[in-house]
Design a protein around this motif. Structure first.
Motif, PDB file in Angstrom:
ATOM      1  N   GLY A   1       8.586  -1.167  -0.945  1.00  0.00           N
ATOM      2  CA  GLY A   1       8.310   0.336  -0.564  1.00  0.00           C
ATOM      3  C   GLY A   1       9.130   1.437  -0.953  1.00  0.00           C
TER       4      GLY A   1
ATOM      5  N   MET B   1       0.882  -1.100  -0.110  1.00  0.00           N
ATOM      6  CA  MET B   1      -0.068  -0.062   0.087  1.00  0.00           C
ATOM      7  C   MET B   1       0.932   1.322   0.013  1.00  0.00           C
ATOM      8  N   GLU B   2       1.813   1.188  -0.640  1.00  0.00           N
ATOM      9  CA  GLU B   2       2.849   2.279  -0.932  1.00  0.00           C
ATOM     10  C   GLU B   2       2.874   2.987  -2.513  1.00  0.00           C
ATOM     11  N   ASN B   3       2.807   4.148  -2.470  1.00  0.00           N
ATOM     12  CA  ASN B   3       2.831   4.557  -3.819  1.00  0.00           C
ATOM     13  C   ASN B   3       4.205   4.449  -4.630  1.00  0.00           C
ATOM     14  N   VAL B   4       4.400   3.463  -5.336  1.00  0.00           N
ATOM     15  CA  VAL B   4       5.911   3.270  -5.826  1.00  0.00           C
ATOM     16  C   VAL B   4       5.764   3.103  -7.387  1.00  0.00           C
ATOM     17  N   ASP B   5       4.898   3.680  -8.044  1.00  0.00           N
ATOM     18  CA  ASP B   5       4.522   3.857  -9.531  1.00  0.00           C
ATOM     19  C   ASP B   5       5.720   4.431 -10.183  1.00  0.00           C
ATOM     20  N   GLU B   6       6.269   5.612  -9.816  1.00  0.00           N
ATOM     21  CA  GLU B   6       7.542   6.140 -10.342  1.00  0.00           C
ATOM     22  C   GLU B   6       8.662   6.238  -9.685  1.00  0.00           C
ATOM     23  N   ARG B   7       9.278   4.978  -9.752  1.00  0.00           N
ATOM     24  CA  ARG B   7      10.714   4.735  -8.932  1.00  0.00           C
ATOM     25  C   ARG B   7      11.887   5.235  -9.850  1.00  0.00           C
TER      26      ARG B   7
ATOM     27  N   ARG C   1      11.306   4.131  -3.751  1.00  0.00           N
ATOM     28  CA  ARG C   1      10.948   4.823  -4.889  1.00  0.00           C
ATOM     29  C   ARG C   1      12.415   5.298  -5.546  1.00  0.00           C
TER      30      ARG C   1
ATOM     31  N   ALA D   1      10.005  -1.771  -5.667  1.00  0.00           N
ATOM     32  CA  ALA D   1       8.686  -1.730  -5.331  1.00  0.00           C
ATOM     33  C   ALA D   1       8.070  -2.539  -4.349  1.00  0.00           C
TER      34      ALA D   1
END
Length: 380
Positions: free
Chosen positions: A365, A54-60, A367, A362
């Motif tokens: 968690g 549940m962490e936003n890791v879309d743009e790593r 980025r 990802a």
């Protein structure tokens, strides 16, 4: 039909099939009982990763800097000897693959292709690794050649002034050019593609040494040559002499002790490489990943800490970053890719590690590869 290549060990197996045994085992094996060689891998296996959700890791982002050089990921290709005998023109293939991947390549003193040959074949600066020889005039000449080739960093290897015995090299009759025995003659004959690539290469001997040290090319083993030429009197005082000759970034490779790390930082080096020479020198030394955190603490940010010896996956690299390394270096993983498929194989090895690092970031968690949380390492 061959199964798809999905990891570095797949490349290792393919290289084992394609490279003559003597040269494959030169890259693959370690010194004495190979305790440290095995421990480099086992220690990574003992470290577990903390899964986060549940962490936003879309743009790593994997981008970072190594000794002032912007890179696409925290990885460099380590200096490796006899690279051009894993695959013809191996150093050139490695340097080109590194440029395309946006990471540094380090050329070894004990390379097959010379500094000048690699410089002529590539369009970006590379690092050069130096050993200090008994003949300091020759060492000076090598550094001057690296300056002329516009190398962007000089890496001093400090842990090979006396060579640890590598049993497989002696048993295989390793020499440059190859010593002809019935066994290795049959082995080479069974690998015509390897032989063709090596025959077409610009060099098949020690490219940086040709014409400078009489008889070096004809000695029966690499170990004999090293024993006669490398200087066990190397000390911290020599850094001043090297600094006078070298105007750029200076890295010391082979640091395994916190006290040595502090000394290196006090002498103003730009980076240190925590390394046990891939388990090829002091057998019985600890795994590099086991000493990394103490060394990072010892230098307290006063110099960059790089890491090698044992990285064969993106998860290995993530663990090293979590313990404080700025970046990792690959030697064996690079050579497996090279032996398996030349430049394309090196690119494949780099991209395997890149993908594994990105996915593992990802799932933990993370980025930004510049700021990996130490809590990534799961502790009881």
């Amino acid at each position: 039909m061959r199964e798809p290549i999905t990891n570095i060990m797949d490349l290792r197996e393919l290289a084992r099939q394609r490279v003559p045994r003597a040269f494959f085992e030169y890259a693959d094996r370690g010194s004495y009982e190979e305790t440290t060689l095995r421990e480099n891998r086992a220690a990574f296996g003992r470290l577990q990763l903390r899964q986060r959700v549940m962490e936003n890791v879309d743009e790593r982002s994997l981008a970072t800097e190594i000794v002032g050089q912007s890179v696409s990921m925290p990885l460099a290709i380590a200096p490796t000897g006899l690279t051009g005998l894993q695959h013809g023109s191996g150093e050139i293939h490695g340097a080109r693959a590194a440029v395309k991947a946006g990471i540094p390549f380090c050329l070894s003193t004990m390379s097959i292709c010379s500094i000048e040959q690699v410089h002529a074949a590539t369009d970006s600066p590379f690092w050069f690794q130096i050993y200090v020889m008994r003949d300091r005039g020759f060492t000076r000449e090598l550094i001057q050649r690296a300056v002329a080739a516009k190398c962007s960093a000089l890496m001093l290897t400090a842990d090979l002034t006396v060579q640890g015995q590598r049993h497989r090299e002696i048993k295989n009759g390793l020499s440059v050019p190859p010593k002809i025995t019935l066994r290795n003659l049959f082995d080479i004959a069974s690998k015509p593609r390897w032989a063709w690539d090596v025959l077409r290469a610009p060099s098949r001997s020690f490219g940086n040494l040709e014409g400078r040290i009489g008889g070096a090319d004809s000695l029966t083993t690499l170990a004999q040559w090293i024993a006669s030429q490398f200087d066990p009197t190397l000390s911290w005082h020599d850094l001043g002499w090297i600094r006078e000759l070298w105007p750029g970034k200076l890295i010391i490779k082979g640091i395994m002790d916190a006290g040595d790390a502090r000394l290196a930082a006090e002498h103003g080096v730009d980076a240190i490489v925590v390394s046990n020479h891939g388990g090829r020198q002091l057998d019985g030394a600890p795994a590099t990943i086991d000493v990394l955190a103490d060394i990072v603490d010892a230098v307290a940010g006063s110099t960059e800490v790089l890491f090698d010896s044992g990285i064969t996956s993106g998860q290995d690299l993530l663990k090293a970053l979590a313990l404080g390394a700025r970046a990792g270096l690959i030697g064996k993983a690079f050579l497996y890719g090279l032996g398996a498929g030349g430049e394309a194989g090196v690119t494949q090895a780099i991209e395997i590690i890149r993908r594994e690092l990105s996915v593992s970031m990802a799932l933990t968690g993370q980025r930004d590869a510049r700021h990996i949380d130490p809590a990534v390492i799961w502790r009881r």
